[in-house]
Design a protein around this motif. Structure first.
Motif: not given
Length: 431
Positions: A49-58, A83-84, A307-311, A316-326
């Motif tokens: 879960l930490t990996v997913a959260i940090y990926a979203y921040c990245a 989140f960190l 939420g996902f449109l905002t991401a 971009g796609i990276l933001g939405a995918v990592t948010l969904a991953a959380i």
């Protein structure tokens, strides 16, 4: 325990105070770990879960770098610190006994429901406004009190708390507060999350328990119908008139029309920068410019009411995918526990995760998913506590670990002193 009480009681009552409490606790936890007064607890579900959260921040940081807008985005990147703090907060929270933490969560949520309905009634009838509680925003207030209500239901059905009558009254009070908030999407979230909790605990809903539940649901329906019928019918009428104005006259200057306009503006912005997005600091400018250019309106918002449109727009796609991953990783951890475990505490923790995932994803379809200080802090609180209860291990304090070998060395000596003199001589001879 007191820290947990504050984190679960404050969100609907004192609003943003919970973000100061959680972030302050996260900072203190990081300091304790740095000073080696706490151990870093690296449970596998927490690590994923930490990996997913940090990926979203990245992903959000990368969007700012690609757009060369770090200075503009910096004020919007700072809240990502919430989140960190996830792994360090988890490490400190996991020194708590699971039984104590679970009961604290249920009782604090129960108290929050009672106070929330008092605030909602005062705001509805004395101030003539939609209930916002202490959150200052009706949607945010409804979201966090929805979590408290369903936690009370989960606490009663799972057997974590034996005093079921107070939990029933708290559920009723919290539901009325949600209705007075006027947040129609959270009404749907409450229904879905409540059904999910009953399905998770269906093995307990047999015989007398099933009859009692049906009676309670009937009582809830009667009370809500008598006390909140006007509020419900008013919001439904607004929805009907908004759809009619949008469909017939193309009027976007309504609650529904503004959301539809925001979605159109957001989709256009996403198509312009699909991979990395525009950066977190560009949202308000894009919305204001979009309303002016596409709808000849002067309006401003800091999110796209999805939420996902905002991401997608921000990272971009990276933001939405990592948010969904959380949410996907959290839900996967919960499903694994519910499938394999019969322990009430573990199942309650997994149920907490299911509750927060359903509530946030449902409310985030037409409102805020993350990006609000209260919602961000509450999401982390539920993910930390739910993951720990579901699949974590309690970590002893370093002082207790240091004391254990000393106690083991002293045990034979204390045992020898406790023996009679003749037995002591025989004990020495054998040694």
């Amino acid at each position: 325990m007191y820290f947990s009480i504050l984190c679960f009681f404050f969100p609907p009552v004192l609003g943003s105070v919970v973000s100061f409490v959680f972030n302050g606790g996260g900072l203190w936890s990081a300091l304790l770990i740095a000073l080696r007064k706490r151990r870093f607890n690296a449970d596998r579900p927490m690590i994923w879960l930490t990996v997913a959260i940090y990926a979203y921040c990245a992903a959000n940081l990368l969007a700012s770098i690609v757009n060369n807008s770090f200075a503009r985005d910096a004020p919007h990147l700072i809240p990502l610190v919430t989140f960190l703090f996830f792994p360090v907060s988890y490490s400190t929270w996991s020194i708590t006994r699971k039984t104590t933490l679970a009961r604290t969560i249920v009782l604090s949520s129960m108290a929050a429901c009672f106070v929330a309905v008092l605030l909602a009634i005062c705001q509805q009838y004395w101030l003539g406004m939609r209930a916002e509680g202490g959150a200052g925003n009706a949607i945010v207030f409804a979201t966090v009190i929805c979590l408290a209500v369903v936690v009370c239901v989960a606490g009663a059905l799972s057997g974590i708390e034996q005093a079921r009558n107070p939990l029933f009254y708290a559920t009723l009070a919290g539901t009325i507060a949600i209705i007075y908030s006027g947040s129609r999407i959270v009404w749907l979230a409450l229904l879905i999350a409540g059904v999910a909790v009953m399905l998770i605990n269906r093995h307990r809903l047999k015989g007398r328990n099933a009859v009692r539940l049906l009676l309670l649901l009937a009582a809830v329906g009667v009370v809500i119908a008598t006390s909140s019928f006007q509020a419900i019918s008013g919001r439904v009428d607004f929805l009907r008139s908004d759809w009619g104005a949008l469909g017939v006259g193309g009027n976007y200057d309504t609650s529904v029309g503004i959301r539809v306009a925001l979605w159109q503006i957001g989709l256009k912005a996403f198509h312009d920068m699909p991979v990395f997005g525009h950066g977190m600091g560009a949202t308000q400018l894009l919305i204001k410019q979009g309303f002016h250019d596409q709808f000849a309106m002067n309006a401003g918002f800091n999110h796209f009411h999805n939420g996902f449109l905002t991401a997608l727009v921000q990272a971009g796609i990276l933001g939405a995918v990592t948010l969904a991953a959380i949410f996907a990783v959290a839900a996967g951890n919960a499903a694994r526990v519910l499938r394999n475990s019969n322990d009430p505490l573990e199942r309650f923790g997994a149920t907490m995760i299911v509750i927060v995932v359903i509530t946030y994803l449902t409310a985030g379809m037409t409102g805020i998913l993350i990006g609000h200080d209260i919602l961000d802090s509450v999401l982390m609180v539920f993910l930390v506590c739910g993951t720990y209860l579901a699949s974590g291990r309690q970590v002893p304090l370093l002082e207790e670990q240091a004391l254990a070998p000393v106690m083991e060395e002293q045990a034979p000596v204390m045992e020898e002193r406790a023996l009679p003199s003749a037995t002591q001589e025989l004990f020495r001879a054998r040694q």
